[in-house]
Design a protein around this motif. Structure first.
Motif, PDB file in Angstrom:
ATOM      1  N   PHE A 258      43.271  34.501  26.844  1.00  0.00           N
ATOM      2  CA  PHE A 258      43.610  34.836  28.334  1.00  0.00           C
ATOM      3  C   PHE A 258      41.938  36.008  29.067  1.00  0.00           C
ATOM      4  O   PHE A 258      41.857  36.353  30.329  1.00  0.00           O
ATOM      5  N   VAL A 259      41.230  36.612  27.922  1.00  0.00           N
ATOM      6  CA  VAL A 259      39.767  36.416  27.708  1.00  0.00           C
ATOM      7  C   VAL A 259      39.414  35.766  28.520  1.00  0.00           C
ATOM      8  O   VAL A 259      38.355  35.802  29.362  1.00  0.00           O
ATOM      9  N   GLN A 260      39.299  34.467  28.170  1.00  0.00           N
ATOM     10  CA  GLN A 260      38.774  33.296  29.014  1.00  0.00           C
ATOM     11  C   GLN A 260      39.209  33.036  30.248  1.00  0.00           C
ATOM     12  O   GLN A 260      38.089  32.837  31.430  1.00  0.00           O
ATOM     13  N   TYR A 261      40.403  33.176  30.815  1.00  0.00           N
ATOM     14  CA  TYR A 261      41.177  33.309  32.092  1.00  0.00           C
ATOM     15  C   TYR A 261      40.436  34.677  32.956  1.00  0.00           C
ATOM     16  O   TYR A 261      39.617  34.710  33.648  1.00  0.00           O
ATOM     17  N   ILE A 262      39.912  35.872  32.226  1.00  0.00           N
ATOM     18  CA  ILE A 262      39.274  37.203  33.247  1.00  0.00           C
ATOM     19  C   ILE A 262      37.536  36.613  32.415  1.00  0.00           C
ATOM     20  O   ILE A 262      37.624  36.853  34.036  1.00  0.00           O
ATOM     21  N   ARG A 263      37.186  35.973  32.447  1.00  0.00           N
ATOM     22  CA  ARG A 263      35.839  35.637  32.236  1.00  0.00           C
ATOM     23  C   ARG A 263      35.562  34.677  33.795  1.00  0.00           C
ATOM     24  O   ARG A 263      34.918  34.648  34.115  1.00  0.00           O
ATOM     25  N   HIS A 264      36.906  33.413  33.726  1.00  0.00           N
ATOM     26  CA  HIS A 264      36.821  32.639  34.752  1.00  0.00           C
ATOM     27  C   HIS A 264      36.993  33.601  36.049  1.00  0.00           C
ATOM     28  O   HIS A 264      36.025  32.716  36.721  1.00  0.00           O
TER      29      HIS A 264
END
Length: 539
Positions: A258-264
């Motif tokens: 989920f954090v990776q999605y936010i970063r992307h």
């Protein structure tokens, strides 16, 4: 002048009987699993005969007439579950007065003006609070089978079930007497150190840095905390529901996904952000040149808007806005295990002629994988900057200037394609692409090595030649059989039992014409496949 923190030591009975508590939306969810609950129970059981037992620190802030739990919810909720079980067990053995005492001290408060009975501990999430109140009332959860495996509700139910089982074992010898001992212990001999924070807004900041007997805060916890802290109180419930609705899509993969999605998503607007800097960037705790983070409404709107197509990037079989050609491109990146390109794909998906842009990126990425290295931080930085360029210019061709250094020459690509070793996933994708003459091949066929890489000896190949050619594309074959046939341990065996199971369009005839599988044969096949690769990836 009011002190920043008002500290006091108090028994659990006094604390509960004079308070009502709410676990606010910004708090991380109940995280204890059986190991933590078992340790908690073991500590209490071994200390039940002592005069005092210290349960640790609680950080509270008062808001709306209830104590909001900034830190300590794991212990507070687990103690509430234990009190509920003691209440139910007391009713079973006819100790009605004791049950009423537990209820009034730990479970329910009375509003003296309205006579309304209210729970002493309340959760902000309506579903999870319904689970908690159901456990307190009757020790059951309605529609248990519908609870998500990793949900707060399921963890509370499992904690309740564990404590119930352990308490019943402990009560078995003399339930009447033991219930009295346990109630006396949790009421008068358990102590908390309580800090009441006078400023509700500052409690969000306290939450970031205070951890007591709990798991370390994750980036997801910190981001949720900050998002809600920057949301007006009247809109906080709605914002929390929006956050949870998005986060639930990443439950299986975990909070890091989920954090990776936010970063992307943030990368599309702000360019390259290191994972460790994501929270500081969004919360504006550091400056990052001239780049500005999105406001909280902008961030949440962008997370909502990009979610459907991003989920298709993760799983191209899902329904969503992407057309079939885009899904084939997503599937290609998935086959190659390339994640760092997703911000660029998100940016291109929102500009004119997105398929042309995505195909350009796929072509460049494959050529880079073959002739260079895609896994460095510098490459991810270039892809991220390309994403920002596309978003700002509103055209996919704006990506080319940032990415031109990643594209190898045709000569370098073809040379490496012919002789370089790759992992099996990359080999399968490349072999399918040249056999099917398509940049986005389907997944037909299982990749087999003609001369198995782990087999040191092969007639016609020295150990050095096996080491050089074993992991190259020329030593592979796409067949319909899942497992390599046992008889395919020699070249004659391969021709007899493996080649006949080749997928359509495989170069089976070229292989069948070979007298043996030696270095000259592999070089010949390598040349055929490289020529096919030139037409797919260079022309």
């Amino acid at each position: 002048m009011q002190a920043l923190l008002n500290a006091s030591a108090t028994t659990a009975g006094s604390l509960f009987s004079n308070s009502t508590f709410e676990v606010p939306l910004y708090q991380r969810e109940y995280a204890w699993q059986q190991d933590e609950v078992s340790e908690f129970w073991g500590d209490l059981k071994s200390s039940a005969g002592e005069d005092t037992y210290f349960l640790g620190l609680l950080i509270l802030t008062e808001e709306g007439g209830r104590n909001h739990v900034v830190d300590g919810q794991q212990r507070l909720l687990t103690l509430t579950l234990l009190a509920a079980i003691l209440n139910h067990e007391a009713l079973k053995v006819g100790r009605k007065a004791l049950a009423e005492r537990i209820q009034s001290d730990f479970l329910y408060a009375i509003d003296y003006e309205t006579d309304e009975v209210k729970p002493r501990v309340k959760l902000s999430d309506t579903i999870d609070d319904a689970t908690l109140q159901s456990l307190i009332r009757n020790g059951k959860v309605q529609q248990l089978e519908l609870l998500d495996e990793d949900s707060l509700s399921k963890r509370m139910y499992e904690a309740y079930s564990f404590l119930e089982k352990e308490l019943q074992k402990d009560l078995k010898e003399d339930p009447f007497k033991k219930l009295g001992v346990w109630t006396e212990f949790i009421t008068n001999k358990l102590y908390f150190a309580v800090f009441v924070h006078p400023d509700a807004a500052s409690a969000y900041r306290v939450f970031e840095v205070i951890n007591t007997r709990g798991r370390e805060l994750t980036t997801a916890d910190l981001l949720k905390n900050y998002v809600l802290s920057q949301t007006p109180v009247a809109e906080r419930n709605k914002r929390y529901e929006q956050w949870q609705r998005i986060a639930r899509n990443f439950t299986v993969a975990g909070s890091s996904s989920f954090v990776q999605y936010i970063r992307h998503v943030v990368t599309v607007r702000g360019g390259y952000i290191l994972p460790k800097d994501l929270f500081d960037f969004i919360a504006q705790r550091q400056t990052f040149g001239s780049r500005q983070p999105p406001t909280i409404p902008e961030l949440m709107n962008e997370l909502e808007a990009n979610l459907p197509i991003y989920l298709q990037m993760i799983d191209p079989t899902l329904d969503g806005p992407a057309d079939n050609e885009a899904l084939r491109i997503f599937s290609a990146f998935d086959s190659l295990g390339v994640i760092s390109v997703r911000p660029l794909l998100l940016a291109i998906a929102n500009v004119p002629s997105p398929i042309d842009g995505m195909r350009y990126v796929l072509r460049l990425v494959v050529r880079r994988i073959v002739a260079g290295n895609l896994g460095t931080g510098n490459v991810e930085r270039l892809l991220s900057e390309a994403a920002r360029n596309v978003a700002q210019a509103n055209e996919w061709s704006a990506a080319t200037s940032a990415m031109i250094s990643l594209d190898p020459s045709d000569e370098a690509f073809l040379e490496q394609f012919e002789t370089r070793s790759f992992n099996k996933a990359v080999l399968a994708f490349l072999r399918r692409s040249v056999v099917q003459k398509d940049m986005t091949p389907d997944h037909s066929g299982i990749l087999h090595f003609i001369a198995p890489r782990q087999q040191i000896a092969w007639e016609g190949l020295t150990e050095e030649q096996m080491s050089y050619w074993g992991g190259t594309i020329a030593n592979t074959y796409l067949a319909t059989v899942d497992r390599r046939p046992k008889a395919a341990s020699t070249w004659e065996g391969v021709k007899a039992v493996l080649l006949p199971s080749g997928v359509p369009k495989e170069i089976t005839q070229n292989l069948q014409e070979l007298e043996g599988w030696n270095e000259q044969s592999i070089q010949k096949i390598a040349e055929i496949l490289t020529e096919a690769a030139k037409k797919v990836w260079c022309d």
